[in-house]
Design a protein around this motif. Structure first.
Motif, PDB file in Angstrom:
ATOM      1  N   GLN A 218       0.555  -1.296   0.084  1.00 24.66           N
ATOM      2  CA  GLN A 218      -0.074  -0.188  -0.377  1.00 24.66           C
ATOM      3  C   GLN A 218       0.719   0.879   0.515  1.00 24.66           C
ATOM      4  N   MET A 219       2.001   1.116   0.533  1.00 22.40           N
ATOM      5  CA  MET A 219       3.135   2.344   0.230  1.00 22.40           C
ATOM      6  C   MET A 219       4.285   1.638   0.292  1.00 22.40           C
ATOM      7  N   LYS A 220       5.652   2.371  -0.883  1.00 26.94           N
ATOM      8  CA  LYS A 220       6.548   2.402  -1.501  1.00 26.94           C
ATOM      9  C   LYS A 220       7.787   3.650  -1.306  1.00 26.94           C
ATOM     10  N   SER A 221       8.837   2.675  -0.303  1.00 26.47           N
ATOM     11  CA  SER A 221       9.914   3.543   0.138  1.00 26.47           C
ATOM     12  C   SER A 221      10.464   3.575  -1.080  1.00 26.47           C
ATOM     13  N   ILE A 222      10.863   5.023  -0.336  1.00 27.44           N
ATOM     14  CA  ILE A 222      12.184   5.268  -1.535  1.00 27.44           C
ATOM     15  C   ILE A 222      13.137   5.557  -1.361  1.00 27.44           C
ATOM     16  N   ALA A 223      13.546   5.931   0.110  1.00 24.01           N
ATOM     17  CA  ALA A 223      15.072   6.273   0.984  1.00 24.01           C
ATOM     18  C   ALA A 223      14.671   6.111   1.987  1.00 24.01           C
ATOM     19  N   VAL A 224      15.683   4.904   2.770  1.00 19.19           N
ATOM     20  CA  VAL A 224      15.805   4.503   4.632  1.00 19.19           C
ATOM     21  C   VAL A 224      17.050   5.224   4.291  1.00 19.19           C
ATOM     22  N   LEU A 225      16.783   5.812   5.692  1.00 21.27           N
ATOM     23  CA  LEU A 225      17.370   7.307   6.184  1.00 21.27           C
ATOM     24  C   LEU A 225      18.080   6.914   7.466  1.00 21.27           C
ATOM     25  N   ALA A 226      18.448   5.391   7.179  1.00 21.60           N
ATOM     26  CA  ALA A 226      19.352   4.631   7.844  1.00 21.60           C
ATOM     27  C   ALA A 226      21.357   4.224   6.949  1.00 21.60           C
ATOM     28  N   GLU A 227      22.183   4.091   7.726  1.00 22.92           N
ATOM     29  CA  GLU A 227      23.687   4.309   7.294  1.00 22.92           C
ATOM     30  C   GLU A 227      23.548   2.685   6.269  1.00 22.92           C
ATOM     31  N   GLN A 228      22.467   1.765   6.787  1.00 25.20           N
ATOM     32  CA  GLN A 228      22.303   0.852   6.338  1.00 25.20           C
ATOM     33  C   GLN A 228      21.020   0.136   6.485  1.00 25.20           C
ATOM     34  N   PRO A 229      20.790  -1.138   5.713  1.00 20.69           N
ATOM     35  CA  PRO A 229      19.421  -1.334   5.424  1.00 20.69           C
ATOM     36  C   PRO A 229      19.128  -1.716   6.857  1.00 20.69           C
ATOM     37  N   ILE A 230      17.694  -2.259   6.930  1.00 17.88           N
ATOM     38  CA  ILE A 230      17.757  -2.153   8.727  1.00 17.88           C
ATOM     39  C   ILE A 230      16.646  -3.947   8.528  1.00 17.88           C
ATOM     40  N   LYS A 232      14.089  -5.639   9.612  1.00 19.94           N
ATOM     41  CA  LYS A 232      12.547  -5.801   8.587  1.00 19.94           C
ATOM     42  C   LYS A 232      12.134  -4.624   7.521  1.00 19.94           C
ATOM     43  N   LEU A 233      13.078  -4.290   7.127  1.00 19.15           N
ATOM     44  CA  LEU A 233      12.833  -3.548   5.727  1.00 19.15           C
ATOM     45  C   LEU A 233      14.310  -3.857   5.189  1.00 19.15           C
ATOM     46  N   PRO A 234      14.679  -4.812   4.646  1.00 16.14           N
ATOM     47  CA  PRO A 234      15.841  -5.558   4.633  1.00 16.14           C
ATOM     48  C   PRO A 234      16.042  -5.356   2.825  1.00 16.14           C
ATOM     49  N   ASP A 235      15.154  -4.609   2.464  1.00 14.84           N
ATOM     50  CA  ASP A 235      15.088  -5.293   0.787  1.00 14.84           C
ATOM     51  C   ASP A 235      14.704  -3.408   0.306  1.00 14.84           C
ATOM     52  N   GLU A 236      15.238  -2.772   0.969  1.00 21.28           N
ATOM     53  CA  GLU A 236      14.981  -1.169   0.363  1.00 21.28           C
ATOM     54  C   GLU A 236      15.497  -0.619   1.448  1.00 21.28           C
ATOM     55  N   ALA A 237      15.934   0.239  -0.551  1.00 20.79           N
ATOM     56  CA  ALA A 237      17.221   1.138   0.054  1.00 20.79           C
ATOM     57  C   ALA A 237      17.819   2.163   0.778  1.00 20.79           C
ATOM     58  N   THR A 238      18.799   2.322   1.031  1.00 19.56           N
ATOM     59  CA  THR A 238      18.512   3.751   1.497  1.00 19.56           C
ATOM     60  C   THR A 238      19.215   4.857   0.951  1.00 19.56           C
ATOM     61  N   ALA A 239      19.563   6.394   1.653  1.00 17.73           N
ATOM     62  CA  ALA A 239      19.223   6.842   1.116  1.00 17.73           C
ATOM     63  C   ALA A 239      21.557   7.283   0.549  1.00 17.73           C
ATOM     64  N   LYS A 240      21.946   6.418   1.262  1.00 13.05           N
ATOM     65  CA  LYS A 240      23.541   6.532   0.742  1.00 13.05           C
ATOM     66  C   LYS A 240      23.666   5.461   0.073  1.00 13.05           C
TER      67      LYS A 240
END
Length: 321
Positions: A218-230, A232-240
């Motif tokens: 129902q939603m999409k992740s554009i960027a995870v704002l963490a140093e590395q993938p978290i 519980k959202l391992p497939d979502e890209a970080t901003a870095k």
């Protein structure tokens, strides 16, 4: 020493402490301790508080219960705890919103208005949008905003942490904040509902609140704002990962009213450290999209100084009222 025996040791020490009502010879705690969450049930702050209240079971001889007091982007709850008698029975569960509100000069309270118990967790944030939008990454979002100036509706608590998070992210990604509509809406849960209903296009908010809806498509992740993938959202890209050097998240800290007796603070600080460093508690946090991160009161006080400088700089740069 096993974790169970450590918990029993802390609980025994708590029973032996006389401080909150020392004149009567009573021990602390003798009744449930309240964690005051400044946001609505179901959001990231509420989720993390309830996780940690569970971690504290067996650490203290009384329950720790969560109570939500909303309003003023956190200011109402802060004021409630700041004016409470310093007994240790009512504590504030808050993050950098305290620093941001203080930097804006819209509250009488600052980190110096409270005694610090400690930090127990870090909540990574991300940029999340409705599944209907025609982009899946930062580059696509940037192009969409440039091609459709004024159309994208971004939800944020105006002057609150989510507002600052959007400013930090969009500035780092070289997006023009003036080409979006910033829609005032407090509470991660409320912003999620608005995105699902189509009243918002997206928001920068805690990953814990967005996680179930990303998994449901129902939603999409554009960027995870963490140093590395978290976790519980391992497939979502970080901003870095996408070439944008920005991280953002909440450092979740527990605060007591100023002047809380040192004996009571000691019991609470020992209990918080025991629970926060328990691997089972760390796993419970991770399950909800948080990372266990313990910092004692002295480390938090040093952090408070640098964080206030950061938010004063953001207020000056962006003219946040």
């Amino acid at each position: 020493m096993t974790m169970t025996s450590i918990k029993l040791t802390v609980a025994t020490a708590a029973l032996a402490v006389s401080g909150a009502t020392g004149a009567l010879g009573q021990s602390f705690p003798e009744k449930p301790v309240e964690l005051i969450v400044p946001y609505a049930p179901g959001g990231g702050s509420d989720i993390s508080a309830r996780v940690f209240a569970g971690c504290l079971e067996g650490v203290l001889p009384e329950k720790v219960v969560v109570r939500n007091i909303t309003g003023g982007a956190g200011a109402v709850a802060e004021d409630t705890v700041a004016k409470e008698a310093p007994s240790g029975y009512k504590l504030l569960w808050q993050h950098q919103s305290l620093h941001a509100l203080s930097a804006r000069g819209v509250t009488d309270h600052s980190p110096e208005s409270f005694d610090v118990i400690g930090q127990v967790a870090f909540g990574p944030w991300g940029v999340f949008v409705g599944s209907h939008l025609p982009f899946d990454d930062i580059a696509g979002m940037k192009q969409y905003i440039a091609d459709n100036p004024g159309e994208m509706k971004v939800g944020a608590a105006l002057g609150g942490l989510s507002h600052f998070a959007s400013l930090v992210f969009m500035g780092a990604a070289d997006m023009d904040i003036d080409d979006t509509q910033i829609i005032g809406l407090a509470g991660s849960k409320n912003r999620v509902v608005a995105i699902l209903q189509g009243n918002l296009d997206g928001a920068t908010m805690d990953a814990a609140s967005a996680k179930p809806y990303i998994e449901a498509g129902q939603m999409k992740s554009i960027a995870v704002l963490a140093e590395q993938p978290i976790e519980k959202l391992p497939d979502e890209a970080t901003a870095k990962d996408q070439g944008v050097d920005v991280t953002y998240g909440v450092n979740i800290i527990t605060w007591a009213p100023k002047g809380t007796p040192e004996e009571v603070l000691t019991v609470l600080r020992d209990a918080w450290e025991t629970a926060a460093t328990d691997p089972e508690c760390g796993a419970a946090f991770a399950e909800k999209g948080f990372q266990a991160m313990y910092r004692d009161h002295e480390a938090v006080e040093a952090y408070n100084t640098s964080e206030m400088e950061t938010y004063r700089g953001l207020v000056e740069k962006y003219g946040v009222d």
